[in-house]
Design a protein around this motif. Structure first.
Motif, PDB file in Angstrom:
ATOM      1  N   THR A  39       1.062  -1.672   0.340  1.00 56.94           N
ATOM      2  CA  THR A  39       0.301   0.086   0.181  1.00 56.94           C
ATOM      3  C   THR A  39       0.952   1.404  -0.255  1.00 56.94           C
ATOM      4  O   THR A  39       0.268   1.984  -0.287  1.00 56.94           O
ATOM      5  CB  THR A  39      -0.979   0.275   1.363  1.00 56.94           C
ATOM      6  OG1 THR A  39       0.163  -0.197   2.581  1.00 56.94           O
ATOM      7  CG2 THR A  39      -1.803  -0.721   1.388  1.00 56.94           C
ATOM      8  N   ALA A  40       2.109   1.110   0.017  1.00 55.61           N
ATOM      9  CA  ALA A  40       3.210   2.152   0.541  1.00 55.61           C
ATOM     10  C   ALA A  40       2.695   2.697   1.937  1.00 55.61           C
ATOM     11  O   ALA A  40       2.656   4.692   1.199  1.00 55.61           O
ATOM     12  CB  ALA A  40       3.004   3.077  -1.224  1.00 55.61           C
ATOM     13  N   GLU A  41       1.672   2.575   2.150  1.00 62.34           N
ATOM     14  CA  GLU A  41       1.361   3.309   4.180  1.00 62.34           C
ATOM     15  C   GLU A  41       2.295   3.270   4.800  1.00 62.34           C
ATOM     16  O   GLU A  41       2.483   2.518   5.214  1.00 62.34           O
ATOM     17  CB  GLU A  41      -0.096   2.952   4.345  1.00 62.34           C
ATOM     18  CG  GLU A  41      -1.110   3.232   3.131  1.00 62.34           C
ATOM     19  CD  GLU A  41      -1.346   4.485   3.310  1.00 62.34           C
ATOM     20  OE1 GLU A  41      -1.314   5.328   4.037  1.00 62.34           O
ATOM     21  OE2 GLU A  41      -2.182   4.681   2.297  1.00 62.34           O
ATOM     22  N   PRO A  42       2.354   4.547   5.507  1.00 58.82           N
ATOM     23  CA  PRO A  42       3.273   4.501   6.491  1.00 58.82           C
ATOM     24  C   PRO A  42       3.025   4.086   7.737  1.00 58.82           C
ATOM     25  O   PRO A  42       2.560   5.224   8.858  1.00 58.82           O
ATOM     26  CB  PRO A  42       3.677   6.193   6.795  1.00 58.82           C
ATOM     27  CG  PRO A  42       2.625   6.642   6.259  1.00 58.82           C
ATOM     28  CD  PRO A  42       1.866   5.678   5.403  1.00 58.82           C
ATOM     29  N   ILE A  43       3.221   2.117   7.801  1.00 61.80           N
ATOM     30  CA  ILE A  43       2.217   2.258   9.074  1.00 61.80           C
ATOM     31  C   ILE A  43       2.965   1.888  10.041  1.00 61.80           C
ATOM     32  O   ILE A  43       4.534   1.857   9.425  1.00 61.80           O
ATOM     33  CB  ILE A  43       1.254   1.360   8.771  1.00 61.80           C
ATOM     34  CG1 ILE A  43       2.048   0.221   7.635  1.00 61.80           C
ATOM     35  CG2 ILE A  43      -0.135   2.104   7.829  1.00 61.80           C
ATOM     36  CD1 ILE A  43       0.843  -0.900   7.807  1.00 61.80           C
ATOM     37  N   ASN A  44       2.972   1.551  11.352  1.00 64.59           N
ATOM     38  CA  ASN A  44       3.879   1.004  12.483  1.00 64.59           C
ATOM     39  C   ASN A  44       4.422  -0.761  12.238  1.00 64.59           C
ATOM     40  O   ASN A  44       2.643  -1.343  12.488  1.00 64.59           O
ATOM     41  CB  ASN A  44       3.643   1.239  13.361  1.00 64.59           C
ATOM     42  CG  ASN A  44       4.375   0.520  14.734  1.00 64.59           C
ATOM     43  OD1 ASN A  44       5.268  -0.266  14.545  1.00 64.59           O
ATOM     44  ND2 ASN A  44       4.222   0.989  16.223  1.00 64.59           N
ATOM     45  N   THR A  45       4.655  -0.809  12.077  1.00 63.38           N
ATOM     46  CA  THR A  45       4.418  -2.792  11.817  1.00 63.38           C
ATOM     47  C   THR A  45       5.325  -3.720  13.000  1.00 63.38           C
ATOM     48  O   THR A  45       5.711  -4.787  12.889  1.00 63.38           O
ATOM     49  CB  THR A  45       5.574  -2.419  10.470  1.00 63.38           C
ATOM     50  OG1 THR A  45       7.082  -2.656  10.632  1.00 63.38           O
ATOM     51  CG2 THR A  45       5.590  -2.249   8.956  1.00 63.38           C
ATOM     52  N   SER A  46       4.772  -3.131  13.755  1.00 59.96           N
ATOM     53  CA  SER A  46       5.298  -3.759  15.267  1.00 59.96           C
ATOM     54  C   SER A  46       3.891  -4.626  15.125  1.00 59.96           C
ATOM     55  O   SER A  46       2.950  -4.341  14.727  1.00 59.96           O
ATOM     56  CB  SER A  46       5.195  -2.780  16.038  1.00 59.96           C
ATOM     57  OG  SER A  46       5.286  -3.512  17.592  1.00 59.96           O
ATOM     58  N   GLY A  47       5.048  -6.020  15.344  1.00 62.37           N
ATOM     59  CA  GLY A  47       3.967  -6.803  15.663  1.00 62.37           C
ATOM     60  C   GLY A  47       3.346  -7.230  17.012  1.00 62.37           C
ATOM     61  O   GLY A  47       2.090  -7.974  17.006  1.00 62.37           O
ATOM     62  N   ASP A  48       3.001  -6.527  18.252  1.00 62.49           N
ATOM     63  CA  ASP A  48       1.981  -6.854  19.067  1.00 62.49           C
ATOM     64  C   ASP A  48       1.407  -6.168  19.128  1.00 62.49           C
ATOM     65  O   ASP A  48       0.134  -5.758  18.389  1.00 62.49           O
ATOM     66  CB  ASP A  48       3.484  -6.241  20.384  1.00 62.49           C
ATOM     67  CG  ASP A  48       3.413  -4.952  19.627  1.00 62.49           C
ATOM     68  OD1 ASP A  48       1.627  -3.927  20.593  1.00 62.49           O
ATOM     69  OD2 ASP A  48       3.789  -3.566  19.204  1.00 62.49           O
ATOM     70  N   THR A  49       0.407  -6.637  19.660  1.00 60.02           N
ATOM     71  CA  THR A  49      -1.069  -6.911  19.271  1.00 60.02           C
ATOM     72  C   THR A  49      -1.660  -5.847  19.617  1.00 60.02           C
ATOM     73  O   THR A  49      -2.584  -5.106  19.057  1.00 60.02           O
ATOM     74  CB  THR A  49      -1.572  -7.771  20.756  1.00 60.02           C
ATOM     75  OG1 THR A  49      -1.649  -7.236  22.329  1.00 60.02           O
ATOM     76  CG2 THR A  49      -1.652  -9.262  20.736  1.00 60.02           C
TER      77      THR A  49
END
Length: 188
Positions: A39-49
């Protein structure tokens, strides 16, 4: 929303703990990184719930993902934070996921995400969709899906196969019951 509810207790709490224990932060992070790449969206990719839930809960990113895979898949993305609008986004994404080839058993219910009931099922759905992404000329995640390997046998070949005695069934050559005794022996 789940924050307004009383905490679960007893059997419900135990069931929720079991569901939560299946959640994999690594797979969640891989899913979020894949979403960011597509998507090229600037999201936080941390996998914590907590982060996984916050990034996806309103369904906007999921709708953008569906539209990135196939433009125009979801006509109206609701940017509103009202519960029913967010649920509409999630439902629209789920409909697209099924249309893209994600099996029904690998999708999730809207409440699994919106009420944070089963984030693991959300990860499973994203992983499944990620395997299908190569069909849309996008980067994919997870193992490559197998291609069909259809075999066509002639009637002659099928008849020949019926005459073969397979050793897969084993043999009873040398089988005896000597040496087998259960319990106490009977003395006379």
């Amino acid at each position: 929303m789940s924050s307004n509810r009383a905490p679960k207790s007893g059997f419900a709490a135990e069931a929720q703990r079991k569901i939560n224990s299946k959640y994999s932060e690594e797979l969640a992070q891989e899913s979020l990184e894949w979403i960011k790449a597509v998507t090229a969206e600037p999201i936080n990719t941390s996998g914590d719930t907590d982060n996984f839930f916050e990034v996806l809960k309103d369904g906007v990113i999921l709708c953008k993902l569906a539209n990135a895979l196939q433009p125009g898949s979801i006509k109206k993305v609701n940017e509103s934070k009202m519960a029913f609008k967010c649920m509409e986004n999630i439902s629209a994404f789920l409909e697209c996921a099924k249309n893209f080839g994600v099996p029904t058993q690998e999708t999730f219910q809207s409440v699994d995400l919106w009420e944070r009931q089963n984030l693991n099922s959300v990860v499973i759905c994203l992983q499944s969709l990620g395997r299908k992404a190569s069909n849309f000329n996008k980067p994919s995640i997870g193992p490559k899906e197998a291609d069909k390997n259809v075999r066509n046998f002639s009637d002659e070949q099928l008849r020949a196969g019926q005459n073969v005695i397979s050793l897969q069934y084993g043999s009873n050559k040398g089988a005896t019951q000597s040496g087998i005794n259960f319990g106490n022996t009977r003395h006379m």
